[in-house]
Design a protein around this motif. Structure first.
Motif, short mmCIF file in Angstrom:
data_model
loop_
_atom_site.label_atom_id
_atom_site.label_comp_id
_atom_site.label_asym_id
_atom_site.label_seq_id
_atom_site.Cartn_x
_atom_site.Cartn_y
_atom_site.Cartn_z
N GLY A 81 -13.00 46.74 34.34
CA GLY A 81 -11.95 46.11 33.55
C GLY A 81 -11.90 46.62 32.14
O GLY A 81 -12.90 47.10 31.58
N GLY A 82 -10.73 46.55 31.52
CA GLY A 82 -10.58 47.02 30.15
C GLY A 82 -10.73 48.52 30.05
O GLY A 82 -10.11 49.28 30.81
N VAL A 83 -11.58 48.97 29.12
CA VAL A 83 -11.78 50.42 28.93
C VAL A 83 -12.62 51.03 30.04
O VAL A 83 -12.81 52.25 30.08
CB VAL A 83 -12.44 50.71 27.56
N ASP A 84 -13.13 50.20 30.91
CA ASP A 84 -13.93 50.68 32.05
C ASP A 84 -13.09 50.54 33.32
O ASP A 84 -13.05 49.48 33.93
CB ASP A 84 -15.20 49.84 32.17
N PRO A 85 -12.41 51.62 33.74
CA PRO A 85 -11.53 51.53 34.90
C PRO A 85 -12.25 51.61 36.24
O PRO A 85 -11.65 51.37 37.28
CB PRO A 85 -10.61 52.74 34.72
N GLY A 86 -13.54 51.98 36.22
CA GLY A 86 -14.23 52.26 37.48
C GLY A 86 -13.79 53.62 37.99
O GLY A 86 -13.40 54.50 37.21
N VAL A 87 -13.81 53.81 39.31
CA VAL A 87 -13.37 55.09 39.87
C VAL A 87 -11.85 55.12 39.90
O VAL A 87 -11.18 54.08 39.84
CB VAL A 87 -13.95 55.32 41.29
N LEU A 88 -11.31 56.33 40.00
CA LEU A 88 -9.86 56.52 40.03
C LEU A 88 -9.42 57.06 41.38
O LEU A 88 -10.16 57.79 42.05
CB LEU A 88 -9.42 57.47 38.93
N SER A 117 -3.15 59.18 43.18
CA SER A 117 -2.35 58.44 42.20
C SER A 117 -3.11 58.11 40.93
O SER A 117 -2.52 57.70 39.94
CB SER A 117 -1.89 57.12 42.83
N HIS A 118 -4.44 58.28 40.97
CA HIS A 118 -5.31 57.93 39.84
C HIS A 118 -5.26 56.43 39.53
O HIS A 118 -5.51 56.01 38.40
CB HIS A 118 -4.97 58.74 38.59
N VAL A 119 -4.95 55.60 40.54
CA VAL A 119 -4.98 54.16 40.37
C VAL A 119 -6.38 53.75 39.93
O VAL A 119 -7.38 54.33 40.37
CB VAL A 119 -4.58 53.45 41.68
N LYS A 120 -6.46 52.76 39.06
CA LYS A 120 -7.75 52.30 38.57
C LYS A 120 -8.41 51.35 39.57
O LYS A 120 -7.77 50.42 40.08
CB LYS A 120 -7.56 51.55 37.24
N GLN A 166 -14.43 49.13 44.56
CA GLN A 166 -13.89 50.19 45.43
C GLN A 166 -14.86 51.36 45.37
O GLN A 166 -15.51 51.60 44.35
CB GLN A 166 -12.50 50.62 44.98
N ASN A 167 -14.91 52.12 46.44
CA ASN A 167 -15.84 53.22 46.58
C ASN A 167 -15.17 54.56 46.28
O ASN A 167 -13.94 54.66 46.22
CB ASN A 167 -16.40 53.26 48.00
N SER A 168 -16.00 55.59 46.12
CA SER A 168 -15.48 56.94 45.93
C SER A 168 -16.54 57.94 46.36
O SER A 168 -17.72 57.79 46.04
CB SER A 168 -15.12 57.18 44.46
N GLY A 207 -13.09 49.83 49.99
CA GLY A 207 -12.55 51.05 50.56
C GLY A 207 -12.82 52.23 49.65
O GLY A 207 -13.39 52.07 48.56
N PHE A 208 -12.40 53.40 50.09
CA PHE A 208 -12.64 54.63 49.34
C PHE A 208 -11.36 55.12 48.66
O PHE A 208 -10.41 55.52 49.34
CB PHE A 208 -13.17 55.72 50.27
N LEU A 209 -11.35 55.09 47.33
CA LEU A 209 -10.20 55.63 46.60
C LEU A 209 -10.20 57.16 46.60
O LEU A 209 -9.24 57.78 46.17
CB LEU A 209 -10.20 55.11 45.16
N SER A 210 -11.27 57.75 47.11
CA SER A 210 -11.33 59.21 47.26
C SER A 210 -10.66 59.65 48.57
O SER A 210 -10.48 60.85 48.80
CB SER A 210 -12.78 59.70 47.22
N ASN A 211 -10.32 58.70 49.41
CA ASN A 211 -9.60 58.98 50.65
C ASN A 211 -8.12 58.70 50.41
O ASN A 211 -7.74 57.57 50.10
CB ASN A 211 -10.14 58.09 51.79
#
Length: 226
Positions: A48-55, A59-62, A128-130, A193-197
């Motif tokens: 959250g905030g300046v820490d988006p986690g993985v992208l 789409s580079h969704v946070k 979410q995973n990556s 889930g995997f945002l890298s997929n």
């Protein structure tokens, strides 16, 4: 006349039996509802905030945005079922105050303060995973604290539902996570889930699929409680 009386007695007996089972069923439902009302669930939307986690790979969704939306789905499901629900993060911002050095530690400490202060019966941290080096990998993965049997059973129950959604056969895994370690109650961290997929990234951006993921987690918890 005798036949009529016999039939009447039989009908009355059957009605009494039916009434007994209906009353017993209603009492069981009432007791279950009362028991659920005693349960406090802390839902933790990771990052959250300046820490988006993985992208997201495409789409580079946070991750932080996806986490929050799934937590909101979970909040509705648990609240509707009679649970008391507490969120560590209620909006897109972080919990660290100003984004100055040490913000990550402050953010995690705030989450700990919520968890410890609310004395919950259950903690679910949503992430979410990556895995960019293996973009075909997909599906939910649940983690628990090693050596905590209730946590492991809870994680296994949720994992089973997520496997049903993804078609995978993953096992719940032990993991060393701050949020889990600070919880006295059963706690799990759910990588939804995997945002890298690319395909799973696309699905996780749809409300329909996020509801399915939340439903899998929710049903996993109910199965564990029963």
């Amino acid at each position: 006349m005798f036949i009529w009386k016999k039939s009447a007695v039989l009908a009355a007996a059957l009605a009494a039996v039916l009434l007994f089972f209906v009353c017993a069923s209603l009492c069981a439902v009432g007791e279950a509802s009362a028991q659920r009302a005693l349960y406090t669930v802390v839902l933790d939307a990771g990052h959250g905030g300046v820490d988006p986690g993985v992208l997201g790979a495409v789409s580079h969704v946070k991750e932080s945005d996806v986490n929050l939306k799934i937590v909101q789905n979970l909040k509705e499901m648990f609240s509707d079922a009679g649970f008391r629900v507490v969120l560590t993060r209620k909006n897109a911002g972080g919990l660290y105050g100003l984004p100055t050095p040490g913000y990550k530690r402050r953010d995690m400490e705030k989450r700990r303060d919520v968890i410890v202060g609310e004395h919950p019966d259950l903690v679910i941290s949503v992430h979410q995973n990556s895995f960019p080096s293996s973009p075909t990998r997909r599906g939910g993965q649940v983690f628990f604290c090693a050596g905590r049997e209730d946590d492991e059973r809870l994680a296994g129950s949720i994992q089973s539902r997520l496997n049903g959604l993804s078609g995978k056969e993953y096992a719940a895994l032990a993991g060393d996570f701050f949020v889990l370690n600070c919880a006295q109650a059963p706690a799990v961290l759910v990588e939804c889930g995997f945002l890298s997929n690319a395909e799973e990234e696309r699905l996780l951006q749809t409300e329909e699929y996020r509801v399915q993921v939340a439903r899998a987690v929710f049903e996993g918890v109910l199965s564990w409680l029963c």
